[in-house]
Design a protein around this motif. Sequence first.
Motif, PDB file in Angstrom:
ATOM      1  N   ALA A 129     -15.313   2.331 -15.805  1.00 28.00           N
ATOM      2  CA  ALA A 129     -14.168   1.973 -16.641  1.00 28.00           C
ATOM      3  C   ALA A 129     -14.591   1.910 -18.109  1.00 28.00           C
ATOM      4  O   ALA A 129     -15.773   1.743 -18.431  1.00 28.00           O
ATOM      5  CB  ALA A 129     -13.604   0.629 -16.206  1.00 28.00           C
ATOM      6  N   VAL A 150      -9.866  -0.584 -22.978  1.00 25.83           N
ATOM      7  CA  VAL A 150      -8.679  -0.010 -23.599  1.00 25.83           C
ATOM      8  C   VAL A 150      -7.908  -1.126 -24.293  1.00 25.83           C
ATOM      9  O   VAL A 150      -7.811  -2.243 -23.784  1.00 25.83           O
ATOM     10  CB  VAL A 150      -7.772   0.712 -22.584  1.00 25.83           C
ATOM     11  CG1 VAL A 150      -8.468   1.943 -22.028  1.00 25.83           C
ATOM     12  CG2 VAL A 150      -7.337  -0.219 -21.462  1.00 25.83           C
ATOM     13  N   LEU A 210      -0.488  -3.677 -20.674  1.00 24.14           N
ATOM     14  CA  LEU A 210      -1.143  -2.435 -20.260  1.00 24.14           C
ATOM     15  C   LEU A 210      -0.796  -2.181 -18.796  1.00 24.14           C
ATOM     16  O   LEU A 210      -0.684  -3.130 -18.002  1.00 24.14           O
ATOM     17  CB  LEU A 210      -2.663  -2.541 -20.418  1.00 24.14           C
ATOM     18  CG  LEU A 210      -3.221  -2.577 -21.842  1.00 24.14           C
ATOM     19  CD1 LEU A 210      -4.628  -3.129 -21.844  1.00 24.14           C
ATOM     20  CD2 LEU A 210      -3.194  -1.178 -22.452  1.00 24.14           C
ATOM     21  N   CYS A 224      -0.936   0.954 -15.331  1.00 25.94           N
ATOM     22  CA  CYS A 224      -1.324   2.255 -14.776  1.00 25.94           C
ATOM     23  C   CYS A 224      -0.793   2.324 -13.352  1.00 25.94           C
ATOM     24  O   CYS A 224      -0.777   1.307 -12.636  1.00 25.94           O
ATOM     25  CB  CYS A 224      -2.844   2.394 -14.786  1.00 25.94           C
ATOM     26  SG  CYS A 224      -3.479   3.887 -14.001  1.00 25.94           S
ATOM     27  N   THR A 277      -9.689   1.549 -16.173  1.00 24.36           N
ATOM     28  CA  THR A 277      -9.058   1.613 -17.483  1.00 24.36           C
ATOM     29  C   THR A 277      -9.599   2.806 -18.260  1.00 24.36           C
ATOM     30  O   THR A 277     -10.802   3.037 -18.293  1.00 24.36           O
ATOM     31  CB  THR A 277      -9.292   0.325 -18.273  1.00 24.36           C
ATOM     32  OG1 THR A 277     -10.667  -0.067 -18.151  1.00 24.36           O
ATOM     33  CG2 THR A 277      -8.410  -0.794 -17.775  1.00 24.36           C
ATOM     34  N   TRP A 293      -3.993   5.060 -19.364  1.00 27.28           N
ATOM     35  CA  TRP A 293      -3.220   3.818 -19.295  1.00 27.28           C
ATOM     36  C   TRP A 293      -2.189   3.795 -20.421  1.00 27.28           C
ATOM     37  O   TRP A 293      -2.380   4.396 -21.481  1.00 27.28           O
ATOM     38  CB  TRP A 293      -4.135   2.601 -19.388  1.00 27.28           C
ATOM     39  CG  TRP A 293      -4.852   2.307 -18.091  1.00 27.28           C
ATOM     40  CD1 TRP A 293      -5.628   3.163 -17.384  1.00 27.28           C
ATOM     41  CD2 TRP A 293      -4.837   1.080 -17.382  1.00 27.28           C
ATOM     42  NE1 TRP A 293      -6.107   2.553 -16.252  1.00 27.28           N
ATOM     43  CE2 TRP A 293      -5.642   1.264 -16.224  1.00 27.28           C
ATOM     44  CE3 TRP A 293      -4.244  -0.152 -17.584  1.00 27.28           C
ATOM     45  CZ2 TRP A 293      -5.844   0.243 -15.297  1.00 27.28           C
ATOM     46  CZ3 TRP A 293      -4.447  -1.174 -16.662  1.00 27.28           C
ATOM     47  CH2 TRP A 293      -5.239  -0.964 -15.523  1.00 27.28           C
TER      48      TRP A 293
END
Length: 819
Positions: free
Chosen positions: A104, A107, A116, A118, A228, A232
């Motif tokens: 990862a 972000v 955030l 995803c 992340t 994302w």
Amino acid sequence: MRVSHIRAEHLDEPFGIGVPDPRLSWTTEVEGPWRQTAYEVEARGERVAVESDASVLVPWPFAPLASRERVTVRVRVRGGHGWSAWSDAQVVEAGLLSARDWSARFVAPGAGRDLLRCEFDARPGLTRARLYVTALGVYEVELNGERVGADVLAPGWTSYGHRLRYQTFDVTDLLAEGRNAIGAMLGEGWYKGRIGFAGGKAGYGDTVALLAQLELVHPGGEVERVVTGADWLAASGPITFSGIYDGEVHDAGRERDGWSKPGHDTEGWAPAELVERDLATLTAPTGPAVRRVETLAGERDGVIVDFGQNLVGRLRITAEGRAGERVVLRHAEVLENGELCTRPLRTAASVDTYTLRGGGQETWEPRFTFHGFRYASVEGPVTDVRAAVCHTDMARTGWFECSDPLLNRLHENVVWSMRGNFLDLPTDCPQRDERLGWTGDLQVFAPTAAFLYDCAGPLTSWLADLAAEQAEDGALPVVVPNALGPKAVFAAAGWCDAAVIVPWTLYERYGDAGILQTRFDSMRRWVDHVAALGEDYTNGYQFGDWLDPSAPPDRPGDGRTPKRLVAAAYHVRSADLVAMAADVLGRDAEQDRFATMAARAREAFVQEFVTEEGRILGDSATGYALAVRFGLLPTRGQRDRAGARLAALVEREGHRIPTGFLGTPLLCDALADTGHLDTAYRLLTQRECPSWLYPVTMGATTVWERWDSMLPDGSVNPGEMTSFNHYALGAVADWMHRTVAGLAPAAPGYRRLAVAPRPGGGLTWARARLRTPYGMAETGWSLDGGRLVVEAVVPPNTTALVTLPGRAPVEVGSGHHRW
């Protein structure tokens, strides 16, 4: 005979553990005298038997754990009754042990955004799922619309440039076959927010960011990762402001329904921004997280709600009204003239604001702030309000009570002050624009803390931050983590000595020689730094015996005890402890060097500050208490005369407290050690200010920073520095445990107890209980028609040295005893 309570390191739940070879501990439940002679550990289908009586922090007997490895551990022991049955299995699971385990990337949501998300697909046949996550700032994570874990203000506050903790969660049950979504909400927290009383930012960074790695494990060990990265998306959420000091502003009209569920409309969401960060700073927690541990109802009188207890946390409200109506929540520790007294908060606003979305009942609690308060004003259409108590979710281990209700309330106040100031790290106060990890406060309070709660894990983490913040020349900051910058790094006696005294306390109370091994270099470098300063013992300001009652209100460091005397005394004490630590670790050359340093420093102390008659420069109670407790007087006669002078000074003050932060924790011990137990008890039970019980008579439910934080007429001390929740002066509870109740360690980790109650003060009974690393220990005494009756419970695999008034000491084994 039953083996139970298996732990790895200092963790009751060793999940996501950060060391490959965790030390193991267990307790044995057995009646009567018993001593372990051997143990056997089982894991991975292997069994290792060891001829040993050790059962606390024993070495990991197998090959090291790999990252993510999950093993079940069982233990059995042998003693006088042969082998026990195997214990229940304890699962030990490693976290990510290397930066190479992370794929990862951090972000950031970008300016003006805090959400955030995803989406991803999960194949059938999932066997387990783990989420490894942290943030620059503070975070909450949701998976398919469900909150992940119960942690509050994660990942907490560490020396972010050196150490950033990540959390591990089992999210298997939150996943569904097919489409899933993961989302996170971020706040500034300690990382980006305003920290310290200078009014500025902490300076760790100007961008909040998330690091998340979700690992889906399938049969056969195949792993899929959702991490992340640039895929994302980010958007703004309902929180328009949050800060540790100033509170939170939440507009429910801006909430995005279903934002962390699959299929959410992401029109208007922007790509997340990648943030570069060295992943080598990531580390697993060594103790429990901050959580909501209790909810209290209050009594409402108009807009004012009284929760009956000064606490730390935030309010949880239920409201019903029109869209756009606001609820405003203000917080304070005390009332003055019937209104919230917010002046002691200084520049900390401590105000939460909630704007209703309308259409029915709405329940809300802030996410990314906390307050210290007993009272709150609640403005707006609120139908119910509760206080959510938040602190590090440590296990309670120690209890005390006696025949005096005021002393019992004092002890309860100490407990509540520890709870309020152990919110992730040990702080001075939880309410004003400070809330910093002051080293001096913890240095004096650590023995009390280690009795009341299992704080070994949290303090191990704090000491790692302290070592990380140490300057190359050995100097230390007076607050850890150091949010105040270079000006906070100087040789402050009694404060920076926490680098030595706190590790020694953890060794003494938990039997953890490993903490001495890990922190020995930090301990040594601090003492060498002070030695290099010469006779001034300082390279900057000295606090001295801070908040001596004789000091002017606006100059709390200008007490009766010469600051150089305080510094010289602490140099001897820390050099002694480093020599003792070196002896424990088998570092013979360093033991000799620091023992010699301590001897020379002790001789220099006597030459400069002590007369042949035992008088000490400054003629202050703190000076005598330091000299007695730190072993600074070379002859028995000098020690006896110093003790007599100390008692005379206390009596001259009408048995009111004549000492500040550094002298107060030593006062009762110094008096009792030199034959003045009655004087110590008169101090303990004094009700006039300054005294421990004066705040209790004024309705205090926590320990105050100043003896007179509230004046007898109910008005608040007009000084700028006035807190009603500071644990430092509550360090007397350690004396209550050890001397009033008579329960103390006679060997590291309470492997040998010292049972030595010393009744007095008009008390008719007292008792204490402590869950030691070996099991529950208890002592209690009562006066039965003038006859002293003492009872004790000694845990299995330990012994006790029993010293009762008028009797020769006797050694006993485990079990229940009565005299």
